[in-house]
Design a protein around this motif. Structure first.
Motif, mmCIF file in Angstrom:
data_model
loop_
_atom_site.group_PDB
_atom_site.id
_atom_site.type_symbol
_atom_site.label_atom_id
_atom_site.label_comp_id
_atom_site.label_asym_id
_atom_site.label_seq_id
_atom_site.Cartn_x
_atom_site.Cartn_y
_atom_site.Cartn_z
ATOM 1 N N ASP A 212 0.845 -1.199 0.000
ATOM 2 C CA ASP A 212 0.000 0.000 0.000
ATOM 3 C C ASP A 212 0.885 1.257 0.000
ATOM 4 O OD1 ASP A 212 0.896 0.034 2.566
ATOM 5 O OD2 ASP A 212 -1.061 -0.266 3.502
ATOM 6 N N ALA A 213 0.235 2.426 0.000
ATOM 7 C CA ALA A 213 0.994 3.677 -0.061
ATOM 8 C C ALA A 213 1.959 3.801 1.131
ATOM 9 C CB ALA A 213 0.023 4.861 -0.085
ATOM 10 N N ARG A 214 1.574 3.163 2.265
ATOM 11 C CA ARG A 214 2.437 3.219 3.454
ATOM 12 C C ARG A 214 3.792 2.560 3.174
ATOM 13 N NH1 ARG A 214 -0.611 0.754 8.386
ATOM 14 N NH2 ARG A 214 -1.560 -0.070 6.517
ATOM 15 N N THR A 215 3.782 1.513 2.360
ATOM 16 C CA THR A 215 5.025 0.808 2.028
ATOM 17 C C THR A 215 5.964 1.754 1.277
ATOM 18 O OG1 THR A 215 3.505 -1.005 1.544
ATOM 19 C CG2 THR A 215 5.832 -1.429 1.190
ATOM 20 N N VAL A 216 5.395 2.548 0.378
ATOM 21 C CA VAL A 216 6.218 3.509 -0.366
ATOM 22 C C VAL A 216 6.719 4.589 0.601
ATOM 23 C CG1 VAL A 216 6.301 5.127 -2.298
ATOM 24 C CG2 VAL A 216 4.862 3.083 -2.463
ATOM 25 N N THR B 177 12.110 12.268 2.601
ATOM 26 C CA THR B 177 11.046 13.223 2.301
ATOM 27 C C THR B 177 10.478 13.823 3.579
ATOM 28 O OG1 THR B 177 9.135 13.590 0.870
ATOM 29 C CG2 THR B 177 9.036 11.636 2.244
ATOM 30 N N SER B 178 9.979 15.057 3.472
ATOM 31 C CA SER B 178 9.344 15.688 4.627
ATOM 32 C C SER B 178 7.836 15.556 4.525
ATOM 33 C CB SER B 178 9.709 17.167 4.720
ATOM 34 O OG SER B 178 10.439 17.610 3.613
ATOM 35 N N VAL B 179 7.318 15.560 3.291
ATOM 36 C CA VAL B 179 5.870 15.466 3.082
ATOM 37 C C VAL B 179 5.606 14.309 2.128
ATOM 38 C CG1 VAL B 179 3.815 16.661 2.225
ATOM 39 C CG2 VAL B 179 5.630 17.972 3.348
ATOM 40 N N PHE B 180 4.581 13.522 2.432
ATOM 41 C CA PHE B 180 4.207 12.417 1.554
ATOM 42 C C PHE B 180 2.751 12.622 1.161
ATOM 43 C CE2 PHE B 180 3.019 7.975 0.604
ATOM 44 C CZ PHE B 180 4.041 7.664 -0.301
ATOM 45 N N ILE B 181 2.498 12.659 -0.164
ATOM 46 C CA ILE B 181 1.132 12.906 -0.650
ATOM 47 C C ILE B 181 0.523 11.587 -1.098
ATOM 48 C CG2 ILE B 181 -0.259 14.082 -2.393
ATOM 49 C CD1 ILE B 181 1.871 16.299 -2.422
ATOM 50 N N ASP C 266 -2.830 8.900 9.238
ATOM 51 C CA ASP C 266 -2.334 8.706 10.607
ATOM 52 C C ASP C 266 -1.178 7.715 10.662
ATOM 53 O OD1 ASP C 266 -3.849 10.622 11.650
ATOM 54 O OD2 ASP C 266 -5.428 9.308 12.463
ATOM 55 N N PRO C 267 -1.345 6.489 10.106
ATOM 56 C CA PRO C 267 -0.211 5.560 10.157
ATOM 57 C C PRO C 267 1.052 6.096 9.483
ATOM 58 C CG PRO C 267 -2.119 4.542 9.043
ATOM 59 C CD PRO C 267 -2.557 5.859 9.574
ATOM 60 N N THR D 169 2.987 8.571 11.656
ATOM 61 C CA THR D 169 3.807 8.000 12.740
ATOM 62 C C THR D 169 5.238 7.719 12.275
ATOM 63 O OG1 THR D 169 3.199 5.726 12.235
ATOM 64 C CG2 THR D 169 1.803 6.865 13.837
ATOM 65 N N LEU D 170 5.475 7.760 10.948
ATOM 66 C CA LEU D 170 6.851 7.588 10.441
ATOM 67 C C LEU D 170 7.652 8.885 10.583
ATOM 68 C CD1 LEU D 170 6.003 5.732 7.071
ATOM 69 C CD2 LEU D 170 6.921 4.679 9.150
ATOM 70 N N GLY D 171 6.986 9.932 11.062
ATOM 71 C CA GLY D 171 7.675 11.212 11.229
ATOM 72 C C GLY D 171 7.607 12.066 9.969
ATOM 73 N N ILE D 172 6.686 11.745 9.079
ATOM 74 C CA ILE D 172 6.512 12.507 7.831
ATOM 75 C C ILE D 172 5.130 13.155 7.884
ATOM 76 C CG2 ILE D 172 6.552 12.353 5.301
ATOM 77 C CD1 ILE D 172 7.505 9.498 5.526
ATOM 78 N N THR D 173 5.008 14.368 7.341
ATOM 79 C CA THR D 173 3.683 14.955 7.183
ATOM 80 C C THR D 173 3.002 14.237 6.027
ATOM 81 O OG1 THR D 173 4.546 17.074 7.875
ATOM 82 C CG2 THR D 173 2.444 17.116 6.703
ATOM 83 N N CYS D 174 1.792 13.748 6.258
ATOM 84 C CA CYS D 174 1.089 13.054 5.174
ATOM 85 C C CYS D 174 -0.165 13.847 4.814
ATOM 86 C CB CYS D 174 0.738 11.624 5.599
ATOM 87 S SG CYS D 174 -0.055 10.694 4.277
ATOM 88 N N LEU D 175 -0.341 14.106 3.519
ATOM 89 C CA LEU D 175 -1.494 14.861 3.046
ATOM 90 C C LEU D 175 -2.187 14.065 1.946
ATOM 91 C CD1 LEU D 175 0.352 18.293 2.598
ATOM 92 C CD2 LEU D 175 -1.034 17.596 4.563
ATOM 93 N N ALA D 176 -3.490 14.277 1.798
ATOM 94 C CA ALA D 176 -4.236 13.544 0.764
ATOM 95 C C ALA D 176 -4.873 14.520 -0.218
ATOM 96 C CB ALA D 176 -5.313 12.677 1.410
#
Ligand code: GDP
Length: 318
Positions: free
Chosen positions: A259-263, A271-275, A285-286, A289-296
């Motif tokens: 899934d996208a979490r694996t990437v 990376t600082s932000v993961f889209i 949320d998951p 927890t890797l310490g990256i800002t995640c946005l959708a």
């Protein structure tokens, strides 16, 4: 300046969005060359060519690579001679490979030749090969049982795996040949330090972005820029599936999930932000927890408008 790390088709669509986003900012694209190959004596750089053809509005819209309205007379000649080319080479495409091969044989670097090609094709961005040295992606693969060689495990050149075997074999390992001695192109290092924002395009993280990050010093540069909050990556996986290509199967084989979490895990340090796509908003949320800002947001680039919006989103993301 905005720097983009890129593979082929997914990245090309994203770049089309970026150049049409009216940002009034220079764009530099750093392209994987681990897929390069020599066929009939011609130096072919599939990812560089996909980016150039797309940004020149010449790409075949059905495949996402190659030239539209292409003819295949050279291939017919080869077939008449009893050869059976497995790598598709259209006539116009061959002209480009002839030019590249000739210029390289005259001593020009791949960076120089690529700049000449991008200029001739009126590509409005700076296109850089990741390196002037040959890095070659090799895939340790289990051949399908219906192959002549049974279900043997063999190491394939990337294009043999991808085109000749149509990415059917199970991938057991990927390595980048000559990566220890290859240097990133000087312009690549400059772009990565000068860019105000670095974007990792929606490309295959193992086959396309992996070779770029594995180049000497690039990992360090990305780690530093990520700590400064300047690197944004876009997931090539949407709702647990690749938009095209073998990424989901490869992640399954190498990382046991896809899934996208694996990437995000693969890019965690870089990376600082993961889209992620809006369809994967439940992964915010998951992934955080890797310490990256995640946005959708919507990341499936079905048309230019979506690509433009995604590009703007990636440039602004904090
Ligand atoms: P190539 O296109 O085969 O040369 O390889 P790339 O490295 O460009 O990777 C293709 C990847 O891009 C695949 O894993 C696709 O899932 C992904 N991709 C293609 N189109 C899109 C899209 O519109 N949105 C997103 N998010 N990913 C895409």
């Amino acid at each position: 300046m905005i720097a983009v790390l890129a593979g082929g088709v997914g990245a090309a669509k994203f770049l089309q969005g970026l150049v049409n986003a009216e940002l009034q900012e220079e764009v530099v694209v750093i392209v994987n060359t681990g897929d390069d190959l020599v066929q009939y004596g011609l130096h072919i750089s599939p990812d560089l060519d996909t980016i150039v053809y797309t940004l020149a509005n010449l790409v075949n819209p059905e495949t996402g690579w190659g030239v539209r309205n292409e003819s295949f007379q050279a291939r017919s000649s080869l077939q008449r001679l009893g050869d059976n080319p497995w790598f598709t080479l259209g006539d116009r495409d061959i002209g480009l490979h002839m030019f590249r091969t000739q210029r390289l044989s005259e001593g020009a670097s791949l960076t120089q030749v690529t700049a000449e090609i991008a200029k001739a094709f009126n590509v409005g961005v700076t296109v850089l090969p990741m390196s002037d040295d040959a890095v070659r992606t090799k895939v340790l693969a289990q051949l399908p049982s219906n192959d002549d060689r049974g279900d043997q495990i063999v190491e394939l050149d990337f294009q043999e795996y991808f085109v000749r075997y149509q990415h059917q074999p199970r991938v057991l390992r990927v390595r980048y040949d000559h990566i220890e001695t290859a240097k990133p192109a000087i312009a690549v290092e400059h772009a990565l330090s000068a860019a105000r924002r670095i974007i990792i395009a929606p490309s295959n993280p193992i086959l396309s972005i992996g070779p770029i990050i594995a180049l000497r010093g690039i990992d360090e540069q990305l780690r530093r820029r990520a700590k400064e909050g300047d690197v944004v990556a876009i997931s090539p996986i949407i709702a647990g599936e690749a938009v095209k290509g073998p990424l989901a199967e490869i992640l399954d084989s190498l990382m046991t999930q896809h899934d996208a979490r694996t990437v995000a895990q693969l890019y965690q340090e870089f990376t600082s932000v993961f889209i992620v796509d809006a369809a994967d908003a439940h992964l915010i949320d998951p992934i955080s927890t890797l310490g990256i800002t995640c946005l959708a947001t919507q990341t499936l680039m079905t048309d230019l408008e979506v690509a433009v919006n995604l590009a703007r989103f990636a440039v602004m993301a904090q």
